[in-house]
Write a protein that holds these residues in place. Structure first.
Motif, PDB file in Angstrom:
ATOM      1  N   ALA A   1      22.094 -17.900 -36.076  1.00 37.42           N
ATOM      2  CA  ALA A   1      21.504 -16.378 -36.294  1.00 37.42           C
ATOM      3  C   ALA A   1      19.983 -16.570 -36.062  1.00 37.42           C
ATOM      4  O   ALA A   1      19.582 -15.696 -35.135  1.00 37.42           O
ATOM      5  CB  ALA A   1      22.049 -15.884 -37.655  1.00 37.42           C
ATOM      6  N   ALA A   2      19.437 -17.552 -36.648  1.00 44.73           N
ATOM      7  CA  ALA A   2      18.097 -17.390 -36.143  1.00 44.73           C
ATOM      8  C   ALA A   2      17.716 -17.725 -34.717  1.00 44.73           C
ATOM      9  O   ALA A   2      16.927 -17.428 -33.968  1.00 44.73           O
ATOM     10  CB  ALA A   2      17.238 -18.583 -37.007  1.00 44.73           C
ATOM     11  N   GLN A   3      18.711 -18.867 -33.962  1.00 46.76           N
ATOM     12  CA  GLN A   3      18.361 -19.057 -32.644  1.00 46.76           C
ATOM     13  C   GLN A   3      18.769 -17.821 -31.823  1.00 46.76           C
ATOM     14  O   GLN A   3      18.129 -17.526 -30.823  1.00 46.76           O
ATOM     15  CB  GLN A   3      19.614 -19.898 -32.173  1.00 46.76           C
ATOM     16  CG  GLN A   3      19.014 -21.485 -33.018  1.00 46.76           C
ATOM     17  CD  GLN A   3      20.143 -22.559 -32.818  1.00 46.76           C
ATOM     18  OE1 GLN A   3      21.232 -22.341 -32.580  1.00 46.76           O
ATOM     19  NE2 GLN A   3      19.698 -23.966 -33.133  1.00 46.76           N
ATOM     20  N   ALA A   4      19.625 -17.148 -32.223  1.00 48.24           N
ATOM     21  CA  ALA A   4      20.145 -15.737 -31.348  1.00 48.24           C
ATOM     22  C   ALA A   4      18.954 -14.905 -31.663  1.00 48.24           C
ATOM     23  O   ALA A   4      18.458 -14.015 -30.391  1.00 48.24           O
ATOM     24  CB  ALA A   4      21.383 -15.083 -32.021  1.00 48.24           C
ATOM     25  N   THR A   5      18.262 -14.893 -32.530  1.00 50.32           N
ATOM     26  CA  THR A   5      17.124 -13.757 -32.817  1.00 50.32           C
ATOM     27  C   THR A   5      15.884 -14.337 -31.856  1.00 50.32           C
ATOM     28  O   THR A   5      15.202 -13.577 -31.150  1.00 50.32           O
ATOM     29  CB  THR A   5      16.421 -13.798 -34.052  1.00 50.32           C
ATOM     30  OG1 THR A   5      17.599 -13.434 -34.925  1.00 50.32           O
ATOM     31  CG2 THR A   5      15.265 -12.815 -34.189  1.00 50.32           C
ATOM     32  N   VAL A   6      15.784 -15.619 -31.780  1.00 48.74           N
ATOM     33  CA  VAL A   6      14.707 -16.148 -30.951  1.00 48.74           C
ATOM     34  C   VAL A   6      14.903 -15.956 -29.425  1.00 48.74           C
ATOM     35  O   VAL A   6      14.226 -15.514 -28.719  1.00 48.74           O
ATOM     36  CB  VAL A   6      14.421 -17.692 -31.028  1.00 48.74           C
ATOM     37  CG1 VAL A   6      13.277 -18.297 -30.014  1.00 48.74           C
ATOM     38  CG2 VAL A   6      13.883 -17.907 -32.472  1.00 48.74           C
ATOM     39  N   VAL A   7      16.255 -16.056 -29.090  1.00 47.95           N
ATOM     40  CA  VAL A   7      16.793 -15.837 -27.666  1.00 47.95           C
ATOM     41  C   VAL A   7      16.476 -14.503 -27.233  1.00 47.95           C
ATOM     42  O   VAL A   7      15.971 -13.971 -26.245  1.00 47.95           O
ATOM     43  CB  VAL A   7      17.963 -16.236 -27.429  1.00 47.95           C
ATOM     44  CG1 VAL A   7      18.743 -15.684 -26.033  1.00 47.95           C
ATOM     45  CG2 VAL A   7      18.255 -17.894 -27.574  1.00 47.95           C
ATOM     46  N   ALA A   8      16.867 -13.442 -28.210  1.00 47.06           N
ATOM     47  CA  ALA A   8      16.639 -12.093 -27.718  1.00 47.06           C
ATOM     48  C   ALA A   8      15.178 -11.636 -27.606  1.00 47.06           C
ATOM     49  O   ALA A   8      14.878 -10.938 -26.965  1.00 47.06           O
ATOM     50  CB  ALA A   8      17.339 -11.278 -28.985  1.00 47.06           C
ATOM     51  N   ASP A   9      14.459 -12.392 -28.486  1.00 48.54           N
ATOM     52  CA  ASP A   9      13.009 -11.979 -28.612  1.00 48.54           C
ATOM     53  C   ASP A   9      12.305 -12.359 -27.142  1.00 48.54           C
ATOM     54  O   ASP A   9      11.666 -11.772 -26.621  1.00 48.54           O
ATOM     55  CB  ASP A   9      12.230 -12.627 -29.654  1.00 48.54           C
ATOM     56  CG  ASP A   9      10.679 -12.294 -29.551  1.00 48.54           C
ATOM     57  OD1 ASP A   9      10.271 -10.877 -29.824  1.00 48.54           O
ATOM     58  OD2 ASP A   9       9.842 -13.332 -29.468  1.00 48.54           O
ATOM     59  N   LEU A  10      12.719 -13.719 -26.712  1.00 41.87           N
ATOM     60  CA  LEU A  10      12.300 -14.001 -25.462  1.00 41.87           C
ATOM     61  C   LEU A  10      12.627 -13.413 -24.314  1.00 41.87           C
ATOM     62  O   LEU A  10      11.741 -13.160 -23.198  1.00 41.87           O
ATOM     63  CB  LEU A  10      12.770 -15.564 -24.962  1.00 41.87           C
ATOM     64  CG  LEU A  10      12.161 -16.573 -26.205  1.00 41.87           C
ATOM     65  CD1 LEU A  10      12.637 -18.159 -25.905  1.00 41.87           C
ATOM     66  CD2 LEU A  10      10.454 -16.841 -25.772  1.00 41.87           C
ATOM     67  N   ALA A  11      13.986 -12.814 -24.165  1.00 40.70           N
ATOM     68  CA  ALA A  11      14.349 -11.965 -23.383  1.00 40.70           C
ATOM     69  C   ALA A  11      13.748 -10.623 -23.387  1.00 40.70           C
ATOM     70  O   ALA A  11      13.463 -10.096 -22.274  1.00 40.70           O
ATOM     71  CB  ALA A  11      15.777 -11.859 -23.438  1.00 40.70           C
ATOM     72  N   ALA A  12      13.245 -10.185 -24.301  1.00 42.96           N
ATOM     73  CA  ALA A  12      12.630  -8.888 -24.334  1.00 42.96           C
ATOM     74  C   ALA A  12      11.228  -8.936 -23.704  1.00 42.96           C
ATOM     75  O   ALA A  12      10.602  -8.094 -23.268  1.00 42.96           O
ATOM     76  CB  ALA A  12      12.436  -8.247 -25.634  1.00 42.96           C
ATOM     77  N   ARG A  13      10.558 -10.305 -23.952  1.00 48.26           N
ATOM     78  CA  ARG A  13       9.179 -10.427 -23.644  1.00 48.26           C
ATOM     79  C   ARG A  13       8.970 -11.035 -22.152  1.00 48.26           C
ATOM     80  O   ARG A  13       8.018 -10.773 -21.617  1.00 48.26           O
ATOM     81  CB  ARG A  13       8.479 -11.516 -24.482  1.00 48.26           C
ATOM     82  CG  ARG A  13       8.312 -11.135 -26.220  1.00 48.26           C
ATOM     83  CD  ARG A  13       8.046 -12.126 -26.721  1.00 48.26           C
ATOM     84  NE  ARG A  13       6.738 -13.013 -26.336  1.00 48.26           N
ATOM     85  CZ  ARG A  13       5.527 -12.432 -26.785  1.00 48.26           C
ATOM     86  NH1 ARG A  13       5.452 -11.406 -27.489  1.00 48.26           N
ATOM     87  NH2 ARG A  13       4.352 -13.272 -26.300  1.00 48.26           N
ATOM     88  N   ARG A  14      10.556 -11.412 -21.623  1.00 51.12           N
ATOM     89  CA  ARG A  14      10.342 -11.584 -20.245  1.00 51.12           C
ATOM     90  C   ARG A  14      10.008 -10.498 -19.227  1.00 51.12           C
ATOM     91  O   ARG A  14      10.446  -9.433 -19.528  1.00 51.12           O
ATOM     92  CB  ARG A  14      11.406 -12.478 -19.780  1.00 51.12           C
ATOM     93  CG  ARG A  14      11.595 -12.771 -18.545  1.00 51.12           C
ATOM     94  CD  ARG A  14      13.164 -13.442 -18.094  1.00 51.12           C
ATOM     95  NE  ARG A  14      13.275 -14.595 -18.987  1.00 51.12           N
ATOM     96  CZ  ARG A  14      14.230 -14.547 -19.813  1.00 51.12           C
ATOM     97  NH1 ARG A  14      14.979 -13.607 -19.857  1.00 51.12           N
ATOM     98  NH2 ARG A  14      14.648 -15.660 -20.409  1.00 51.12           N
ATOM     99  N   ALA A  15       8.930 -10.634 -18.261  1.00 53.56           N
ATOM    100  CA  ALA A  15       8.840  -9.822 -17.354  1.00 53.56           C
ATOM    101  C   ALA A  15       9.945  -9.179 -16.482  1.00 53.56           C
ATOM    102  O   ALA A  15      10.782  -9.862 -16.233  1.00 53.56           O
ATOM    103  CB  ALA A  15       7.712 -10.432 -16.239  1.00 53.56           C
ATOM    104  N   PRO A  16      10.076  -7.983 -16.417  1.00 52.77           N
ATOM    105  CA  PRO A  16      11.066  -7.281 -15.897  1.00 52.77           C
ATOM    106  C   PRO A  16      11.130  -7.553 -14.146  1.00 52.77           C
ATOM    107  O   PRO A  16      10.066  -7.769 -13.542  1.00 52.77           O
ATOM    108  CB  PRO A  16      10.956  -5.636 -16.082  1.00 52.77           C
ATOM    109  CG  PRO A  16       9.264  -5.515 -16.037  1.00 52.77           C
ATOM    110  CD  PRO A  16       9.048  -6.932 -17.003  1.00 52.77           C
ATOM    111  N   LYS A  17      12.290  -7.854 -13.631  1.00 57.03           N
ATOM    112  CA  LYS A  17      12.259  -8.150 -12.324  1.00 57.03           C
ATOM    113  C   LYS A  17      12.500  -7.026 -11.400  1.00 57.03           C
ATOM    114  O   LYS A  17      13.376  -6.127 -11.813  1.00 57.03           O
ATOM    115  CB  LYS A  17      13.629  -9.072 -12.233  1.00 57.03           C
ATOM    116  CG  LYS A  17      14.014  -9.506 -10.756  1.00 57.03           C
ATOM    117  CD  LYS A  17      15.389 -10.337 -10.529  1.00 57.03           C
ATOM    118  CE  LYS A  17      14.817 -11.685 -11.340  1.00 57.03           C
ATOM    119  NZ  LYS A  17      16.374 -12.362 -11.290  1.00 57.03           N
TER     120      LYS A  17
END
Length: 701
Positions: free
Chosen positions: A626-642
């Motif tokens: 669950a902690a790993q999934a939270t980190v992945v979601a946070d990185l996806a949100a911070r990634r610059a939009p294409k």
């Protein structure tokens, strides 16, 4: 020492190198190194200081390697026989020698003639000693020269006195090798892929070993290939027809038989200058169509436009005809703008479009001009290209255009590229001044000008030539657009560009095809109607106005060259006996069948206290997942939009917003910062930044 000796006993290092003797180096430096290595100079019997000008060392022939001495003795055992070689052959060989070698032979001949003149009273021995003193040549050398012409006709002595090592070097001999080896090597080398001769030779050697062919050294094969296949033939095989065409000397055409306005030529030229064109936000590079008199070189008329188009051609031609008259011959470029129907319609020699019976006669066809087309991709066939090259320096690099010059090719961009765009009015004024200066410049060196200006040459001939002037009816040809249409068979109206034109007299031509000429800037002003024989029929008023108001913004030489190229192609085909596919088959046959075995390690490092590997899979832990999934979601949100399908201006605007956010102390994501750093290093960013620096935020519109 043997009684048999060569005619020349003492040799300098340069003479030994040029003689190409077996086991003797072929360069002067190589001979000197060999003499030092074997310590020849320590023995005064075989080495001595040279007494002539320049000094240096001379080496006796007995000090040479055995193979070289045998070669010299073979030549000495066969005395110079005048009958062995025909007189024609020896004189042909002598004429091919360099001037310096021929001068040496002439000097030797004067010495021989002086000896013969003195020996009648003094005897040969005293005569040779006297000539040796006067000429600064050793008596032994003079004796050798006298022996070289023994029994030779007096008028044939000169080639026999040429240095013998030159004769040996130029003997027509061929190293022993199989013709199959040469054919394979030539076929591999004479390809459009242009392999180096060394790589082709190595491949040919591999195939030769497989087929037991006799080979020769690489340098020998290169010399033999150059002797067998001409340089044009090699250029044709390795670089193609265009490269071969450039080797043929260009045709020089005489202009002295012409007169002013007899022949004109026209073309477009794109200026290497950024200009702010009215109504266009981004800087542009304008194009100019110009008409030039071939006889004098004077530029008769010109027009500027954004693109190369038939409308600009018509307007510039109209200026030329109104100001000077109708030319007899027109030399045109093969571009679509010159081959357009309104310009050259009806001409059977157009290359761009098919000739149709229904084509309307173009401007020059209707005026009775004889149309000629320049050879495609051959700038030298258009004299105006020379004027354009002059303008690239005199106009495009004018100091008033500093910062707006773009360079004449992508890799020649100046340091201040796109830092300025010239206002259109200023550009028009400088171009007008430059063309006037081009026409009035003194000191022209053509066969017509003889130091005068183009304008003076044109004026002198223009005053005494019969010039055709245009009538008011002909003036409509270039001031109006032209279109072939059909009159309605029932109503007799003409529909064009959403407008309807009608007049009562059109009923007499109902259903016929006609030519309409119109003012592109005022379609509502009516049209002029012509028959397809260019007979003027009348004017038709605009009956139903609609649609557009303006559409303005909407041979001996060639035969000789071909024969020459055809002959070179046939000669090349005779030498290139193998195709690339056949070469590949031979290389596949000699490819190594057994691959080299992979190396095996001979030394193995021991492992101490090694524990057995345990294949243990950890038990699932839901809280960690669950902690790993939270980190992945946070990185996806911070990634610059294409952002898809962005223009360069939009990408630069996005980068500018990020820069302003950083300067204001704002926070951007790591992905945005990384994108900004990469984008700032691109040429697109630098170009957009220079434009934004000139125009500010107004650049984004």
């Amino acid at each position: 020492m043997s009684d048999l000796a060569p005619a020349k006993l003492w040799w300098t290092a340069n003479e030994l190198a040029d003689a190409l003797l077996p086991d003797v180096p072929a360069t002067q430096q190589g001979v000197e190194r060999w003499a030092k290595r074997v310590n020849l100079r320590a023995n005064s019997q075989v080495a001595r200081r040279r007494s002539g000008r320049g000094g240096g060392w001379e080496y006796h022939w007995t000090a040479l390697p055995l193979a070289a001495r045998k070669a010299l003795l073979i030549d000495a055992s066969v005395p110079a026989q005048a009958d062995a070689v025909s007189r024609g052959q020896i004189w042909t060989w002598f004429e091919e020698l360099p001037d310096t070698v021929q001068d040496k032979a002439k000097h030797r001949l004067t010495c021989v003639q002086a000896i013969e003149a003195l020996e009648r009273g003094l005897g040969r021995d005293l005569a040779i000693k006297e000539v040796a003193r006067l000429k600064g040549v050793s008596a032994r050398t003079l004796w050798n020269w006298m022996g070289m012409v023994e029994g030779v006709r007096t008028d044939d002595r000169l080639p026999h006195l040429a240095p013998k090592h030159r004769a040996v070097a130029r003997k027509v001999t061929r190293a022993e090798f199989d013709e199959e080896f040469f054919d394979w090597l030539a076929a591999d080398y004479l390809r459009l892929e242009r392999p180096s001769f060394s790589s082709s030779y190595r491949r040919a050697e591999r195939v030769a070993r497989q087929n037991s062919w006799v080979t020769a050294p690489e340098r020998t094969m290169r010399r033999y290939l150059d002797a067998r296949i001409s340089q044009p033939g090699q250029i044709l095989a390795r670089m193609g027809l265009d490269a071969l065409k450039r080797m043929y000397p260009p045709q020089r055409r005489d202009k002295t038989a012409l007169h002013a306005l007899e022949v004109v030529n026209g073309d477009f030229h794109k200026f290497d200058v950024f200009v702010r064109w009215p109504g266009i936000d981004a800087p542009v590079r304008p194009q100019m169509v110009a008409w030039q008199d071939v006889y004098s070189g004077r530029v008769l008329s010109w027009r500027l436009d954004l693109t190369a188009n038939a409308r600009a051609v018509m307007l510039a031609a109209g200026d030329m005809i109104e100001d000077w008259g109708i030319p007899e011959h027109i030399l045109l470029d093969n571009g679509r703008e010159f081959a357009a129907k309104e310009v050259t319609g009806g001409s059977e020699t157009r290359n761009r479009f098919k000739h149709l019976e229904a084509d309307i006669p173009g401007l020059f066809t209707a005026l009775g001009c004889e149309i000629h087309w320049a050879t495609p991709y051959a700038g030298q066939s258009k004299p105006i290209e020379r004027a354009f090259r002059d303008m690239c320096d005199a106009i495009a690099k004018d100091p008033r255009f500093a910062g707006a010059w773009t360079g004449n090719k992508p890799e020649a961009k100046p340091e201040n590229y796109a830092s300025k765009a010239v206002p259109f009015d200023d550009f028009l004024r400088v171009v007008s001044e430059g063309i006037e200066e081009h026409n009035l410049r003194q000191g022209r060196r053509s066969e017509i000008a003889w130091g005068r200006s183009f304008a003076e040459v044109f004026a002198e001939s223009y005053e005494t030539s019969a010039i055709r002037k245009a009538t008011e009816a002909q003036r409509r040809f270039w001031l109006m657009g032209a279109k072939g249409l059909r009159v309605h068979k029932t109503t007799a109206k003409i529909t064009f560009m959403g407008n309807e034109y009608w007049s009562e007299w059109l009923h007499g031509h109902a259903g016929e095809r006609v030519i309409v000429r119109f003012d592109p800037a005022d379609l509502h002003g009516g049209i002029h109607v012509y028959g397809f024989d260019n007979a003027y029929l009348g004017t038709a008023a605009c009956h139903l106005p609609a649609g557009f108001l303006s559409i303005d913004a909407a041979r001996e030489h060639n035969r000789a060259r071909k024969d020459w190229m055809k002959a070179e192609r046939k000669a090349l085909d005779a030498h290139r006996k193998l195709s690339a596919r056949e070469l590949g088959v031979d290389l596949d046959a000699v490819a190594p069948t057994d691959a080299a075995p992979d190396p095996q390690a001979k030394v193995v490092r021991p492992m101490f206290n090694a524990k057995p590997r345990v294949d243990a899979t950890p038990a699932p832990r839901p809280e960690v997942e669950a902690a790993q999934a939270t980190v992945v979601a946070d990185l996806a949100a911070r990634r610059a939009p294409k952002v898809a399908d962005e223009t360069p201006k939009q990408r630069f605007g996005r980068a500018l917003e990020l820069e302003r956010a950083v300067e204001a102390g704002g926070i951007i994501t790591e992905a945005q910062a990384h994108w900004l750093r990469v984008y700032q290093s691109t040429p697109e960013y630098r170009a957009e930044h220079m434009l934004w620096s000139d125009f500010g935020d107004a650049y984004f519109g």
